[in-house]
Design an enzyme around this catalytic site. Structure first.
Site, PDB file in Angstrom:
ATOM      1  CD  GLU A  41      38.365 -11.713  54.109  1.00  0.00           C
ATOM      2  OE1 GLU A  41      39.491 -11.248  53.850  1.00  0.00           O
ATOM      3  OE2 GLU A  41      38.121 -12.945  54.178  1.00  0.00           O
ATOM      4  NE  ARG A  45      43.102  -7.641  49.208  1.00  0.00           N
ATOM      5  CZ  ARG A  45      43.125  -8.795  48.552  1.00  0.00           C
ATOM      6  NH1 ARG A  45      43.053  -8.801  47.236  1.00  0.00           N
ATOM      7  NH2 ARG A  45      43.215  -9.936  49.209  1.00  0.00           N
ATOM      8  CE  LYS A 128      43.735 -14.598  55.013  1.00  0.00           C
ATOM      9  NZ  LYS A 128      43.371 -13.399  54.206  1.00  0.00           N
TER      10      LYS A 128
END
Length: 204
Positions: A41, A45, A128
């Site tokens: 993943e 960012r 999640k």
């Protein structure tokens, strides 16, 4: 088995990666895959994230997704870069419907019963749990699993190598997200592969 569940069951830990420089992306991916963690993943960012996804996709065996997807623009950019699955820190109807329309495996973040119910309304059953430790830890998620036993979870946030096994012992928890596997700066590929091997051995 749904595509997102297949991804979640591939390895016990999904490395959560903040890539500052795409030049290191392939070496990081190769080390993680070699260590037994093929599902990666890459969080959106940093400015390098989309290029990193494209680079990691070149590694044989790597299943590369995008994390920290918070809106439809990010979803579209991640898919264009080659992301094979999408992870978000939360869930909105807009993002959920867009991901479903794109027919891409989607793992939205939830932190409450209301979040899970919103996902169920959209036809989603895999989530999640985020931020896992700050949101009450394993006792909190076990409490949510009670009324939502049909759902499967990937808790992320504050989980470490020495606590991951406790989470993974719960049948409804298919994997955990881990940010401990790759440090900042120039990657130490031997250390990354070693950490990945230890994490891959957590399969319950």
């Amino acid at each position: 088995m749904s595509p997102v569940e297949t991804i979640m069951r591939t390895a016990p830990v999904i490395p959560v990666l903040v890539i500052e420089d795409a030049v290191h992306a392939r070496a990081i991916a190769e080390a993680l895959v070699a260590g037994g963690l093929p599902v990666l993943e890459v969080t959106l960012r940093t400015a390098a994230a989309l290029d990193a996804i494209a680079e990691m996709k070149r590694v044989p065996g790597a299943i590369v997704g995008a994390g920290t997807v918070v809106d439809v623009a990010g979803l579209d950019s991640a898919i264009a870069a080659g992301a094979e699955f999408i992870v978000s820190p939360g869930l909105t109807d807009t993002l959920g419907k867009a991901a479903i329309a794109k027919d891409i495996p989607f793992l939205p973040g939830v932190a409450s019963a209301g979040d899970i119910m919103r996902g169920l309304d959209l036809g989603l059953t895999h989530f999640k749990f985020f931020p896992a430790e700050a949101n009450g830890g394993l006792p909190a998620l076990k409490s949510l699993i009670g009324p939502f036993g049909q759902c499967k979870f990937c808790p992320t946030g504050g989980i470490k190598q020495d606590t991951a096994a406790d989470w993974l012992a719960v049948p409804e928890i298919l994997c955990v997200g881990g940010s401990w596997l790759v440090g900042k700066g120039v990657p130490d590929v031997a250390a990354i592969e070693s950490a990945a091997r230890a994490a891959s051995a957590l399969r319950n």
